[in-house]
Enzyme design. Sequence first.
Site, PDB file in Angstrom:
ATOM      1  N   LYS C  12       0.865  -1.179   0.000  1.00 58.84           N
ATOM      2  CA  LYS C  12       0.000   0.000   0.000  1.00 58.84           C
ATOM      3  C   LYS C  12       0.901   1.228   0.000  1.00 58.84           C
ATOM      4  CE  LYS C  12      -4.348   0.314   0.690  1.00 58.84           C
ATOM      5  NZ  LYS C  12      -5.291  -0.180  -0.321  1.00 58.84           N
ATOM      6  N   THR C  57      -3.571  -5.256   0.776  1.00 57.56           N
ATOM      7  CA  THR C  57      -2.932  -3.955   0.964  1.00 57.56           C
ATOM      8  C   THR C  57      -3.742  -3.118   1.955  1.00 57.56           C
ATOM      9  OG1 THR C  57      -4.043  -2.874  -0.910  1.00 57.56           O
ATOM     10  CG2 THR C  57      -1.980  -4.040  -1.371  1.00 57.56           C
ATOM     11  N   HIS C 250      20.101  24.961 -13.517  1.00 59.13           N
ATOM     12  CA  HIS C 250      20.840  26.015 -14.223  1.00 59.13           C
ATOM     13  C   HIS C 250      20.261  27.403 -13.973  1.00 59.13           C
ATOM     14  CE1 HIS C 250      22.975  22.820 -16.122  1.00 59.13           C
ATOM     15  NE2 HIS C 250      21.946  22.378 -16.815  1.00 59.13           N
TER      16      HIS C 250
END
Lengths: 301, 301, 301, 301
Positions: C12, C57, C250
């Site tokens: 889960k 789950t 950057h």
Amino acid sequence: MAIVLGPNQYGKAENRVVRITRDSARHEIRDLNVSTALRGDFSAAHLVGDQSQVLPTDTQKQTAYSYAKEKGVESIEAYGLELARHFVDDVVPVEGARIEIEEYAWEHAIVDGEEHEHTFVRLGQEVRTASITVEGKGAEQKTWVIGGLKDLVLLKSTGSEFHGFLTDEYTRLEPTTDRVMATALVAQWRFTETELDWNAVYAGVKRILIKQFAVLHSLALQQTLYEMGKAVLEEYPFIAEIKFSAPNKHHFLYNLETFGVENNNEVFHADDRPYGLIQATVMRDDAPDAGPAWTPAANLA
Amino acid sequence: MAIVLGPNQYGKAENRVVRITRDSARHEIRDLNVSTALRGDFSAAHLVGDQSQVLPTDTQKQTAYSYAKEKGVESIEAYGLELARHFVDDVVPVEGARIEIEEYAWEHAIVDGEEHEHTFVRLGQEVRTASITVEGKGAEQKTWVIGGLKDLVLLKSTGSEFHGFLTDEYTRLEPTTDRVMATALVAQWRFTETELDWNAVYAGVKRILIKQFAVLHSLALQQTLYEMGKAVLEEYPFIAEIKFSAPNKHHFLYNLETFGVENNNEVFHADDRPYGLIQATVMRDDAPDAGPAWTPAANLA
Amino acid sequence: MAIVLGPNQYGKAENRVVRITRDSARHEIRDLNVSTALRGDFSAAHLVGDQSQVLPTDTQKQTAYSYAKEKGVESIEAYGLELARHFVDDVVPVEGARIEIEEYAWEHAIVDGEEHEHTFVRLGQEVRTASITVEGKGAEQKTWVIGGLKDLVLLKSTGSEFHGFLTDEYTRLEPTTDRVMATALVAQWRFTETELDWNAVYAGVKRILIKQFAVLHSLALQQTLYEMGKAVLEEYPFIAEIKFSAPNKHHFLYNLETFGVENNNEVFHADDRPYGLIQATVMRDDAPDAGPAWTPAANLA
Amino acid sequence: MAIVLGPNQYGKAENRVVRITRDSARHEIRDLNVSTALRGDFSAAHLVGDQSQVLPTDTQKQTAYSYAKEKGVESIEAYGLELARHFVDDVVPVEGARIEIEEYAWEHAIVDGEEHEHTFVRLGQEVRTASITVEGKGAEQKTWVIGGLKDLVLLKSTGSEFHGFLTDEYTRLEPTTDRVMATALVAQWRFTETELDWNAVYAGVKRILIKQFAVLHSLALQQTLYEMGKAVLEEYPFIAEIKFSAPNKHHFLYNLETFGVENNNEVFHADDRPYGLIQATVMRDDAPDAGPAWTPAANLA
């Protein structure tokens, strides 16, 4: 001079309502994100914390899910009208309701060339939207319906120019007679009627927007938007105005010359930020008053 | 005991390369997100800041854009192979290269029932992916190609059960014989050849995945994934293994009974988090060694 | 040749567990995102849909929430160890468990210069992470603990150079002796012990990482990462290795010269994509075997 | 009946301007996201693609970066005023300008207990915002300044009730006298002056908002917002109104009783969607006309 409560509203945002129609072996799916906002005199809640006039946002949620079955979701406009009218008609302190809905499209999965009856693939393209506002009770009640779409990503690889623009001391942009033009279109159109074949109109507006984007040889994204809007209004007399918000998703021609490689509008860098943002309204000069039609459920972000 | 430099790599991530083919009036578009990673002995850069063996990430970027024209983008697998081989073959300190590419699909806009030649609508559905690894120079060189897709959102409105599971003192889940099953599928398949009709295979794998998701009456998402993988391997002898990562996107049946409204698997709440996550590999028992095929360009996130 | 089930796991993901400690007037808060993954022989579920060895789950979720009270959340490492050991020790078919946790930090709100006892402001800076793996039952059981952080955004406005790099025909980058260096750091460190003052170590590692980023006059981001890792290992003998993933965010010097405006490293454009991506491991040469320590709960994305 | 162009604007959105002040060894950083929108008679661009009155969005971008040096960024309000006035005063067709700015806060890195002079850590907490509108030329010119913040995430672990609310047949919410209250606050306040110590006021407003959230024993999020706004207006006579948009980020008490585990408001599930959304304005009853102050640079999303 006194400090007072100004405009306010409250509701339940982003209810993820999924409605399956399974009356026959062939199922259908409506996948919605529904936000509700109620307006009225809720000053007691703000001033002294008295909730007696406040229908909880949880109740608004429950209603949104239940109405998906009770009233069905033939279209997001029709479902939104049911919800908005319910809150204004049935809840005493509510003087206005705003319902905003996003719909995610699915299609039946293709299996061996046939549409599968109960398996779906999410399309993932544009999101269909609707915004319904109802104000006032009984005979005084007024209703505004806005249809729309967002995230419709369009691109022309030629047929777009940009030159002859105003310049000042900060202008360095080079004019061009052939560029990529791309956008992730947001469009919303305001109806003057409340009984329409909403799904058919939606399909028609989308078709027209794409067609005009394609066929107009464009001198500016502004011009493209205007022609898109004009074509929609010419087709549908019950649409009073259409608003666009169109990011100019820049595709910068990549400099390959430095490597001795020709780049005849073939290789681009798709840049993220910044982006141009063009917004325009195309409307009838006799459009009825928009009232609160354009006042969103969330007015700050 | 000493402190040493361990595994490392570096590159330029997420180059948004867009390649337009315009050799005829009908244009085509390839819309890519390209990441490069170079491997080799770059210890001087880490230990003392000596860059003499480091080809800048900016150079990798320039190469990715230039190769989109020099080599073309017939498929992301073929383009990625060109890039990976270039870095390993042509840059002395580079001993291995990893190229990862995402591709966003577009279709020609439909205008009056016909495909427009240079206007496109982004499909927005699944993202096609490829991961190419090249290791070693000259006769020793080895190559691995992985194709894939992600964000393919699938849903079955019936034909899915879940029961008979193991229970313990924390188990409260009710078994069900009819539920909505939905996922946003990630799949990656490893090839054993490097000269294939990549685009045709991609279309075929996607078709098979969708079909198996649809036709299997599912007792578990695990079972569905296994059948999807098995069908792909049965169709394509040059695919050695396929890996899946499949979130179980929960659609919870909404309790309308409390309002006296019947909900016969018709109204659901689509929940965001948490979600089940099922991961599985389906492979041939004689699959050749995967080597670094599954080592990503970004190994932490 | 046969088609077989390969590596697999399930669990889960992203349980949003919030634990308030309110044993005194001064409350404390632990705000977690917990993912669980179980490993073992679940082939019956994949091959024939037989769930008899599958702990749902949903049960894993229930356990995660209940353990937040039963065992408490003194640290995410300690809580994760409790969860992982429970699944392996108490659930028969489970042979291994992986627990991954993110923690979002809050601080007490400041009111009139004092910390308020039960009001919190989310810090929003870096996310603390932990990954716990337990394998095997009884005396054979092995345990690996990884601590970490992500999204720690650092910037130096000077003290960073980049020159002397390798060049080829695609190199156009200009060397520089003064640039902005910025990153959104991901770091994960592997422990060799399982009984530590986890919170104190976390604070110490974070402090060291920031310090080294600051004080090293950098010739490359690679060099900076190495020094950061080295300093951590020198401080903590129970850390065997540390891995970094560092985007080079950057900041391009903006060309103002064209407007007659001097720009002495004062105005930059912060670009989104592409970005350099530097990844490196700093380790002890006698580090014990990492085993499955680096195998994530989600192995495809 | 004719089709006409309605309200429109255009600009460059999300310029990521970073300004470093390095006049002394101790540097400072301003990290901005700047959006510009110009208003005026641009009908020729829309109707016939004539750009002669259109200052390109690229020029707006160039100006935003150059002004970061030419005018500096003492505060986002002051910088935004410079930009807005420039476009209206210096570009003939521009009749109105809207500048919207987000600022991301950084702090000096702490090294051995001292602030490092040129190394920074991004705070990552709330985003500071400003919206400046200038309309009209010369003596007729009018100016509106809005300050604000967003994503300030606040939580009270007690001291919040919700009961006595209106009910109907869809109401199932249980009243509570002790709940977690959390929000990700958006607040915007409108100034009536244009020469202020903007940074000091920002810090003061933020301090007041947090304090009132903390000290008010809350009977509703509405009441909390009102008290927050009232306190700001009482402190700053030059603020005419303040608007809030506050998601009620639900923390649901987790049912542990079923496991025989007591949960005295200690373990919660932090849910994503749906969420309550409360919006309110607190204002002076003699507030001057807001004019276009609240009309955003992007009016559809």
